[in-house]
Motif scaffolding. Sequence first.
Motif, short mmCIF file in Angstrom:
data_model
loop_
_atom_site.label_atom_id
_atom_site.label_comp_id
_atom_site.label_asym_id
_atom_site.label_seq_id
_atom_site.Cartn_x
_atom_site.Cartn_y
_atom_site.Cartn_z
N THR A 61 0.94 -0.74 -0.09
CA THR A 61 0.00 -0.37 0.37
C THR A 61 1.00 1.00 0.47
O THR A 61 1.88 1.73 0.70
CB THR A 61 -1.05 0.07 1.51
OG1 THR A 61 -0.05 0.07 2.30
CG2 THR A 61 -2.11 -0.66 1.16
N HIS A 62 0.28 2.33 -1.10
CA HIS A 62 1.26 3.08 -0.70
C HIS A 62 0.46 4.84 -1.61
O HIS A 62 -1.07 4.47 -2.49
CB HIS A 62 2.56 3.23 -1.98
CG HIS A 62 2.50 2.80 -3.58
ND1 HIS A 62 2.87 1.22 -3.34
CD2 HIS A 62 2.44 3.04 -4.70
CE1 HIS A 62 2.23 1.63 -4.82
NE2 HIS A 62 1.99 3.11 -5.13
N ILE A 63 0.93 5.49 -1.84
CA ILE A 63 0.57 7.05 -2.84
C ILE A 63 1.73 7.46 -3.42
O ILE A 63 3.18 7.56 -2.49
CB ILE A 63 -0.34 7.79 -1.57
CG1 ILE A 63 1.16 8.11 -0.86
CG2 ILE A 63 -1.54 7.54 -1.24
CD1 ILE A 63 0.43 9.25 0.06
N MET A 64 1.53 8.07 -4.36
CA MET A 64 2.37 8.39 -5.57
C MET A 64 2.59 10.09 -5.14
O MET A 64 1.57 10.52 -4.71
CB MET A 64 2.23 7.63 -7.25
CG MET A 64 1.88 6.54 -7.34
SD MET A 64 3.35 5.85 -7.21
CE MET A 64 4.51 6.39 -8.18
N GLY A 65 3.87 10.14 -4.73
CA GLY A 65 4.42 11.52 -4.15
C GLY A 65 4.50 12.54 -5.19
O GLY A 65 4.36 11.83 -6.63
N ASN A 66 4.17 14.06 -5.71
CA ASN A 66 4.64 15.00 -5.98
C ASN A 66 5.93 14.76 -6.91
O ASN A 66 6.17 15.17 -8.28
CB ASN A 66 4.42 15.95 -5.61
CG ASN A 66 2.96 16.95 -5.64
OD1 ASN A 66 2.14 16.29 -5.99
ND2 ASN A 66 2.69 17.58 -4.64
N GLY A 68 7.55 12.08 -7.99
CA GLY A 68 7.13 10.59 -8.61
C GLY A 68 7.82 8.98 -8.25
O GLY A 68 7.66 8.70 -7.87
N LYS A 69 7.37 9.46 -6.97
CA LYS A 69 8.11 7.83 -5.41
C LYS A 69 6.97 7.30 -5.32
O LYS A 69 6.12 8.22 -4.66
CB LYS A 69 9.03 8.20 -4.88
CG LYS A 69 10.71 8.90 -5.96
CD LYS A 69 11.90 9.02 -4.48
CE LYS A 69 12.69 9.38 -5.44
NZ LYS A 69 14.32 9.31 -4.35
N ARG A 70 7.21 6.39 -4.49
CA ARG A 70 6.25 5.34 -4.40
C ARG A 70 6.25 5.79 -2.87
O ARG A 70 6.93 5.60 -1.87
CB ARG A 70 5.98 4.24 -4.24
CG ARG A 70 5.88 3.50 -5.73
CD ARG A 70 5.89 1.54 -5.58
NE ARG A 70 6.51 1.74 -7.08
CZ ARG A 70 5.47 1.47 -8.12
NH1 ARG A 70 3.80 1.76 -7.33
NH2 ARG A 70 5.09 1.24 -9.68
N HIS A 71 5.46 6.65 -2.14
CA HIS A 71 5.14 6.43 -0.14
C HIS A 71 4.53 5.54 -0.33
O HIS A 71 2.71 5.44 0.07
CB HIS A 71 4.91 7.85 -0.08
CG HIS A 71 5.76 9.11 0.13
ND1 HIS A 71 6.71 9.67 -0.04
CD2 HIS A 71 5.67 9.51 -1.48
CE1 HIS A 71 7.39 10.58 -0.43
NE2 HIS A 71 7.05 10.70 -2.06
N TYR A 72 5.03 4.88 0.86
CA TYR A 72 4.09 3.69 1.68
C TYR A 72 4.06 3.53 2.51
O TYR A 72 4.05 4.53 3.39
CB TYR A 72 5.18 2.55 1.59
CG TYR A 72 5.55 2.12 0.36
CD1 TYR A 72 4.61 0.75 -0.82
CD2 TYR A 72 7.31 2.11 -0.62
CE1 TYR A 72 5.57 0.76 -2.26
CE2 TYR A 72 7.64 1.58 -2.02
CZ TYR A 72 6.12 0.78 -1.96
OH TYR A 72 7.05 0.01 -3.48
N PHE A 73 2.24 2.95 2.96
CA PHE A 73 2.22 2.99 4.84
C PHE A 73 1.54 1.96 4.57
O PHE A 73 1.11 0.52 4.11
CB PHE A 73 1.29 4.21 4.26
CG PHE A 73 -0.07 3.94 3.68
CD1 PHE A 73 -1.48 3.26 4.30
CD2 PHE A 73 0.33 4.30 2.54
CE1 PHE A 73 -2.48 3.24 3.20
CE2 PHE A 73 -0.85 4.52 1.90
CZ PHE A 73 -2.60 4.16 2.57
N GLY A 335 10.83 8.54 4.42
CA GLY A 335 11.34 8.07 3.61
C GLY A 335 11.34 6.98 2.40
O GLY A 335 9.49 7.05 2.59
N THR A 336 11.45 6.62 1.47
CA THR A 336 11.37 5.87 0.36
C THR A 336 11.94 4.67 0.38
O THR A 336 13.35 4.59 0.47
CB THR A 336 10.66 6.90 -1.34
OG1 THR A 336 12.71 7.63 -1.57
CG2 THR A 336 10.20 8.38 -0.60
N VAL A 337 11.56 4.09 -0.26
CA VAL A 337 13.07 2.90 -0.83
C VAL A 337 12.73 2.58 -2.52
O VAL A 337 11.34 3.16 -3.15
CB VAL A 337 11.94 1.50 -0.37
CG1 VAL A 337 12.29 0.10 -0.92
CG2 VAL A 337 11.67 1.65 0.84
N GLU A 338 13.57 2.55 -3.12
CA GLU A 338 14.05 2.21 -4.59
C GLU A 338 13.32 1.35 -4.73
O GLU A 338 12.92 0.17 -4.41
CB GLU A 338 15.11 2.53 -5.08
CG GLU A 338 16.00 3.58 -4.85
CD GLU A 338 15.00 4.84 -5.57
OE1 GLU A 338 14.83 4.91 -6.84
OE2 GLU A 338 15.18 5.91 -5.48
#
Length: 754
Positions: A61-66, A68-73, A335-338
């Motif tokens: 589960t994530h949302i796409m941030g401005n 362009g990366k996945r922000h997981y939650f 943070g984010t994960v590639e």
Amino acid sequence: MKITAPYNFVPLNEKVFYPSWSEQVTQDLPFADSEDGVIEVKLKNVSPLFTRDGSLKEHSTHIMGNDGKRHYFIPGTTIKGMLREIVEIMSFGKMQEDKDFQNRWFGYRDVANRMNKAKSAEYLKKVNNAIPGWLSKEGERYFFTPCDGQLEKIHSIEVGLNFPGYNPNGSIWETNVSVGSDSNHYPTYPEREKDGISYRIVCTGLMQGKKHELLFPSDRGDSIPLSEETIRAFKSIYEGTPDFAKEKEGKGCFLMALEKGYEIPVFYLKMQNGQEILGMSRMFKLPFRNNVRQQVEILQKADKTRHDLGETLFGYTGDDNLKGRVQISHAFMEGTVEDSELIETKGILGTPKASYYPLYLKQQHSPYKTYDENEGIAGRKLYRIHSEGTTTQLPQGENKNVGTTFKALPAGQTFTLRISLHNTREAEIGAILTALTFNMSPEVFFNLGMAKAFGFGKCHIDKEDITLRGFSQDMNYYMQRFEEMMSVFTYENYQQLWAQTESITQLVNILSEHTDEEVRMMEMKEYGDSKFEKKNPFNKIQEKGTPIHSWLSDEDKDKIRDLALKAKGERAEKEARRSLSEQYALAKSCVEAKDFQKAKELYNAIMDELLKKGINIQEERQIVADIEEQIAEQEEAKKQQAAKAAQDAIERELEAGLGTTLDKLAGDGVSYSIKDFKVCFQKVEIWLKKSKALQLNESDSNDLFNTSMRLLQEPSKKEVKELAKPFDKSGIWRKLTGFLGEDKAKELYDSYQK
């Protein structure tokens, strides 16, 4: 062979803790001692983590941030579900159908039991009494229509000769379709004549050494309506059977055919106790004596009208609804994960089956208890924690259609969330904190997300990662209040402090680390072999037995024991009175209706029952004393009322005059009631006494004169001699002289002498 599994069970608590304030909770009217606040939490995943979002498929589960990366939650609902489950276990809550378990029936086919030949013989005797027929659905009702005649067989070669499409190597559904089907490719069971009798061909599917198919007689008997319980058991037993409830590549299945109005061939058995059983084959599965709900209720008979701590905190729906007072946000990852760092995982996520009774039922000793016995459920299932950050490989299998592919977040990520509490008491705040930290026990974890059986989703919260906002006390204080409250309950019911109970010890040990061998999922063959104890001695999954951390001092423990004894007495008193609730209600209604005598009898009977149970009856004694005062007042009121009625009657009689009494007619309505002077004089004397007079007034004197004149015309035989005496020698004339005076008495005398 040793039984191993990636899961184990927290023993089900037989007694349920119901908070005394559960019925008083509202969102609008806070408790006088309640608090509002926020718990800020940081949690870390120790092993790879994946939480499913149906629309995202392979990614957690994530949302796409401005950016362009996945922000997981981690969804708040996922954390809330985990937290509520732990709270319910720790607070000895209810195990509820459709929330904590699904009620299911399991069946057994015991053709050749290597361990128990007698049981196999019993099984064969039962199924041999089954009759073939057809199961159908009309509206919302199900019916069984028996065949009229004997079941026969037809050789597979003969079937193949007459039906070129016949496929004996397919599943039972495919084989029946291959013999005969309609335009929708549903089996039609074509007719075939044998020895002049019409039958319908019913195929049994692929079976080693099979040489025959079945012939169901075409003639039918009367349809039998089936109960909902019979149908639920039938569907439950066969839901995992190929072609029964699940389609294969859109080709249909028996349950779908039944629901669409087609009839399906079954075998029907009615047991001596009235139980009805349906089977899908000649040697069909017989249901065990107990279903899952019954095994739960063997151990825990919860009161569905009362609410446990989990419901009181998190809310509930039903006949009455309550919004929860615990709100949990999503836990967003820092943070984010590639994508290249994600851990791609493929395999089959099978689910454990509750039909495996050596694990899912309470096992004490050899032999293993089945669903036929009344041992009870093993408890609440939790997945055991793998060691460190390890995971085990998912089973691969050959069928790619049932496999799953997901990309898990790597271990070591930090997630932040907020838990908002509204109108919560100290022990309730403590329950949330205790569930988050396991009472500050070290090296205890919890699982989130998918593939928990394989070590995924192992998470941990350190004490330093919890911050309280808006609360008046620190974490330790609230957790101690919760532990004290629960210890009073457990000591009262189990003679153990909360931290020492088997349920809590088992909880923290299941959620502590295990070796790879301990969490190994057995192969299919091992599940079957493990039941045969001559080959594999009885064993069950064991946990270490390390106790949970406790906040209680020796002084606290002594105080809790005293409180528990007091609470036990109060509970016994409350339960005793609850058991007499109907009698109390009837007694109270008698008091309200002023039937005090009946109320006294009822309260005396209630006191007798309470005394037998050693319950203090001071309250009831006071009620009876009050009732006796009411009875005394009631009796006095009756006396006064009777006296007044008597006085009113006298006054009415005096007002009517003496003549009304003296000239009263007898019961025949013709003759007079007074027929002689003796009675007449008695009436006059009573009259004078009632009127409190020494002599008659003129009107009453005239009435007596007239009555005397009547009596002298037909005097009684006894008084004739007395009347004949001289005036001054006769008692009658003397009496009349006293009442009327000498002149009137002499007038009567002279009249009589003529």
